[in-house]
Design a protein around this motif. Sequence first.
Motif, mmCIF file in Angstrom:
data_model
loop_
_atom_site.group_PDB
_atom_site.id
_atom_site.type_symbol
_atom_site.label_atom_id
_atom_site.label_comp_id
_atom_site.label_asym_id
_atom_site.label_seq_id
_atom_site.Cartn_x
_atom_site.Cartn_y
_atom_site.Cartn_z
ATOM 1 N N SER A 176 0.849 -1.193 0.000
ATOM 2 C CA SER A 176 0.000 0.000 0.000
ATOM 3 C C SER A 176 0.883 1.241 0.000
ATOM 4 O O SER A 176 1.881 1.285 0.721
ATOM 5 N N PHE A 177 0.527 2.229 -0.812
ATOM 6 C CA PHE A 177 1.224 3.509 -0.818
ATOM 7 C C PHE A 177 0.408 4.517 -1.616
ATOM 8 O O PHE A 177 -0.515 4.157 -2.334
ATOM 9 N N ASP A 178 0.764 5.795 -1.473
ATOM 10 C CA ASP A 178 0.138 6.893 -2.212
ATOM 11 C C ASP A 178 1.219 7.666 -2.953
ATOM 12 O O ASP A 178 2.346 7.790 -2.467
ATOM 13 N N ILE A 179 0.847 8.197 -4.107
ATOM 14 C CA ILE A 179 1.728 9.117 -4.835
ATOM 15 C C ILE A 179 0.913 10.382 -5.107
ATOM 16 O O ILE A 179 -0.177 10.316 -5.672
ATOM 17 N N PHE A 180 1.469 11.520 -4.690
ATOM 18 C CA PHE A 180 0.794 12.805 -4.845
ATOM 19 C C PHE A 180 1.393 13.589 -6.005
ATOM 20 O O PHE A 180 2.547 13.377 -6.388
ATOM 21 N N LYS A 181 0.595 14.490 -6.559
ATOM 22 C CA LYS A 181 1.030 15.338 -7.663
ATOM 23 C C LYS A 181 2.319 16.064 -7.267
ATOM 24 O O LYS A 181 2.422 16.621 -6.180
ATOM 25 N N GLY A 182 3.298 16.028 -8.170
ATOM 26 C CA GLY A 182 4.565 16.701 -7.936
ATOM 27 C C GLY A 182 5.608 15.851 -7.236
ATOM 28 O O GLY A 182 6.752 16.267 -7.111
ATOM 29 N N GLU A 183 5.236 14.670 -6.774
ATOM 30 C CA GLU A 183 6.182 13.797 -6.090
ATOM 31 C C GLU A 183 6.893 12.864 -7.060
ATOM 32 O O GLU A 183 6.369 12.528 -8.119
ATOM 33 N N THR A 184 8.068 12.453 -6.657
ATOM 34 C CA THR A 184 8.800 11.394 -7.347
ATOM 35 C C THR A 184 8.768 10.189 -6.427
ATOM 36 O O THR A 184 9.025 10.305 -5.238
ATOM 37 N N PHE A 185 8.460 9.026 -6.978
ATOM 38 C CA PHE A 185 8.335 7.816 -6.178
ATOM 39 C C PHE A 185 9.312 6.772 -6.687
ATOM 40 O O PHE A 185 9.424 6.568 -7.885
ATOM 41 N N GLY A 186 10.024 6.143 -5.792
ATOM 42 C CA GLY A 186 10.931 5.060 -6.161
ATOM 43 C C GLY A 186 10.588 3.820 -5.360
ATOM 44 O O GLY A 186 10.427 3.884 -4.154
ATOM 45 N N LEU A 187 10.480 2.715 -6.039
ATOM 46 C CA LEU A 187 10.239 1.421 -5.390
ATOM 47 C C LEU A 187 11.542 0.648 -5.468
ATOM 48 O O LEU A 187 12.007 0.317 -6.563
ATOM 49 N N VAL A 188 12.163 0.398 -4.329
ATOM 50 C CA VAL A 188 13.478 -0.242 -4.300
ATOM 51 C C VAL A 188 13.412 -1.565 -3.552
ATOM 52 O O VAL A 188 12.544 -1.775 -2.705
ATOM 53 N N GLY A 189 14.317 -2.453 -3.899
ATOM 54 C CA GLY A 189 14.415 -3.742 -3.225
ATOM 55 C C GLY A 189 15.373 -4.644 -3.956
ATOM 56 O O GLY A 189 15.875 -4.312 -5.032
ATOM 57 N N GLU A 190 15.614 -5.787 -3.363
ATOM 58 C CA GLU A 190 16.540 -6.750 -3.948
ATOM 59 C C GLU A 190 15.991 -7.315 -5.247
ATOM 60 O O GLU A 190 14.790 -7.294 -5.496
ATOM 61 N N SER A 191 16.882 -7.851 -6.047
ATOM 62 C CA SER A 191 16.501 -8.512 -7.289
ATOM 63 C C SER A 191 15.519 -9.643 -6.989
ATOM 64 O O SER A 191 15.736 -10.431 -6.068
ATOM 65 N N GLY A 192 14.420 -9.674 -7.734
ATOM 66 C CA GLY A 192 13.435 -10.739 -7.563
ATOM 67 C C GLY A 192 12.437 -10.527 -6.443
ATOM 68 O O GLY A 192 11.667 -11.429 -6.116
#
Length: 115
Positions: free
Chosen positions: A33-49
């Motif tokens: 679960s997450f939200d992204i608001f106008k003007g934001e940059t979002f990065g989803l990070v994690g290990e390979s796989g």
Amino acid sequence: MANTKEKLLEIRNLKKHFKIDSTNVLKAVDGISFDIFKGETFGLVGESGCGKSTAGRTILRLYEATEGEVNFKGENVHAKKSKKRSEKIQPQHANDFPRPVCFPQSTDDSEGHYC
């Protein structure tokens, strides 16, 4: 004066499970679960796989979600029978994710892969 940002994308309890065989299920994405608001940059990070690309493809409805909601500008784009509404966000982002990962399939005489 209130400083409120417009919520563009809201992900709630998103799950994507793949049936491997009659007894095994791969839980590639299991309740994010997450939200992204106008003007934001979002990065989803994690290990390979770990499910980053699968999450992205599921959000874009390139994969059908097992469970959860994807709201784009307040509208649940996964609740629609037609993919027409979810196509609003696909053209800009469909190529952000590399091709699908293959999952090994255990068999007696072959080494096939699910893709």
